[in-house]
Design a protein around this motif. Structure first.
Motif, PDB file in Angstrom:
ATOM      1  N   CYS A 203       6.133  -2.967  -2.470  1.00  0.00           N
ATOM      2  CA  CYS A 203       7.014  -4.126  -2.431  1.00  0.00           C
ATOM      3  C   CYS A 203       7.504  -4.401  -1.011  1.00  0.00           C
ATOM      4  CB  CYS A 203       8.189  -3.934  -3.384  1.00  0.00           C
ATOM      5  SG  CYS A 203       9.359  -2.649  -2.864  1.00  0.00           S
ATOM      6  N   TRP A 249       7.083 -10.541  -2.492  1.00  0.00           N
ATOM      7  CA  TRP A 249       7.646  -9.323  -3.087  1.00  0.00           C
ATOM      8  C   TRP A 249       6.631  -8.184  -3.232  1.00  0.00           C
ATOM      9  CZ3 TRP A 249      11.156  -6.145  -3.285  1.00  0.00           C
ATOM     10  CH2 TRP A 249      11.532  -5.378  -4.382  1.00  0.00           C
ATOM     11  N   HIS A 250       5.473  -8.415  -3.821  1.00  0.00           N
ATOM     12  CA  HIS A 250       4.548  -7.316  -4.121  1.00  0.00           C
ATOM     13  C   HIS A 250       3.250  -7.412  -3.317  1.00  0.00           C
ATOM     14  CE1 HIS A 250       6.374  -5.941  -8.214  1.00  0.00           C
ATOM     15  NE2 HIS A 250       6.836  -5.263  -7.201  1.00  0.00           N
TER      16      HIS A 250
END
Length: 392
Positions: A203, A249-250
């Motif tokens: 992340c 985010w990821h």
């Protein structure tokens, strides 16, 4: 503010004004997150908005967030600190944290408290580092974020204590966590902490805190390899930054590609992203001013919300609140799960249809203390400088 912080030199007029605005908002909101009955910070402040105004309530407590607040508030003038620390001086507040550190069973909490004590040269720093050394398993898999905080804590402590052997071990663990050929950091340092199907998912926090830690490590004692690793990860997240300034985010820990962009968190945009990149710049790792400014501008009006046919501000100035994130609102985080599963089978494999079905137009109306701690740290901290508690 009475003077312009040095880090504002990386901003233009619009983003400097925005940062000032969020700093003022933070100083208004942070005292409302303090639980005076238990002398600790809440975990979160949940709120709703209506035609009648804003209704907010506190939920839980967090030692970790309290330590992050201490790290940030330390850079404010001493006469402003007690109002944000439940009436305590910074020295008193860090003492409370060290007391509670002894009972903590979480490596991240313990490391952050040691870092806070090291940053101000607290009288109980030796106790805080001893607790960190005793608790840290070192040879077992750990979360990369927490390993990064260990490095940051020890890099700050080395000016006061002999931590070189431990710091060398912590450095190797963090640098050694990166998969061969990958430009990003993983979520964990080894197998066993997460389920195999998501072991490849890292992340944004897994990038930010190592970038920051390695930059600070290099600055505290010449370490070109650490600086190079930080620069590589920073270059990758900047290269992949969204068109509206979004910090995604990821990431795929094997390739460095984005797996799933949402949620986009406000704290990443105004605090954590700038914090890591500014630390890296000061350590000699390059100029990231444009990605920082671009990320800040997202706070003024995310394109995601406009595309959804409505607009709602992310900053609630009078209440001292920021909207925590913009997300898809999909039940059971179905998009994240599908992207995790498909990329596990084949890196880069996506299902575009789910992106169209579950569009990122939902808001998470809560705000957490650490968001403001990192905000202060991002814009007021300086490498090589030492924040001091009141009375020292």
């Amino acid at each position: 503010m009475t003077s312009v912080p040095a880090r504002y030199a990386h901003l233009d007029g619009e983003t400097a004004e925005l940062t000032d605005r969020i700093m003022t908002l933070a100083s208004r909101g942070l005292p409302k997150m303090y639980r005076t009955e238990s002398d600790e910070y809440a975990f979160t402040r949940i709120f709703t908005t209506s035609a009648d105004g804003v209704t907010a309530r506190l939920s839980g407590t967090s030692l970790r967030y309290a330590a992050i607040v201490a790290l940030g508030v330390a850079w404010l003038p001493p006469d402003q600190q007690p109002a944000l620390l439940g009436g305590h001086s910074l020295d008193e507040f860090v003492s409370l944290l060290v007391d509670r550190q002894a009972a903590s069973g979480n490596l991240g909490d313990i490391a952050l408290i040691a870092w806070a004590a090291a940053q101000i040269g607290h009288g109980r720093l030796e106790d805080a580092v001893r607790r960190l050394r005793e608790f840290d398993r070192r040879t077992a898999p750990e979360y990369v974020v927490e390993c990064a905080w260990v490095v940051s804590a020890l890099a700050a402590a080395r000016a006061h204590l002999d931590v070189e052997e431990y710091l060398a071990q912590a450095r190797e663990r963090l640098l050694g966590s990166v998969l061969p050929g990958s430009p990003v950091f993983p979520h964990v340092t080894g197998p066993g902490l997460v389920k195999p199907y998501r072991a490849h998912v890292a992340c944004f926090a897994d990038q930010v805190y190592p970038i920051q830690a390695l930059a600070r490590l290099h600055h505290s004692g010449d370490d070109p390899a650490a600086l190079a690793a930080a620069r590589t990860a920073a270059a990758q997240i900047c290269r992949l930054q969204g068109p509206g300034g979004q910090w995604w985010w990821h990431y795929d820990a094997r390739t460095g590609d984005v797996i799933e962009g949402y949620p986009v968190y406000s704290v990443h945009q105004h605090a954590m992203g700038p914090m890591a990149l500014l630390d890296l710049t000061e350590a000699g790792g390059g100029d990231f001013a444009e990605p920082i400014r671009k990320g800040l501008r997202w706070m003024l009006g995310p394109a995601e919300l406009g595309d959804g046919g409505f607009a709602e501000p992310l900053l609630l100035d009078q209440e001292g609140l920021t909207v925590r994130k913009v997300f898809r609102g999909d039940p059971r985080k179905i998009v994240r799960g599908l992207h995790t599963a498909t990329t596990r089978v084949r890196p880069g494999l996506r299902l575009p249809v789910v992106n169209r079905v579950y569009r990122p137009t939902a808001l998470d109306r809560e705000c957490r203390p650490y968001e403001f701690g990192w905000l202060y740290f991002a814009w007021l901290a300086r490498l090589g400088a030492r924040s001091l508690p009141a009375g020292r």
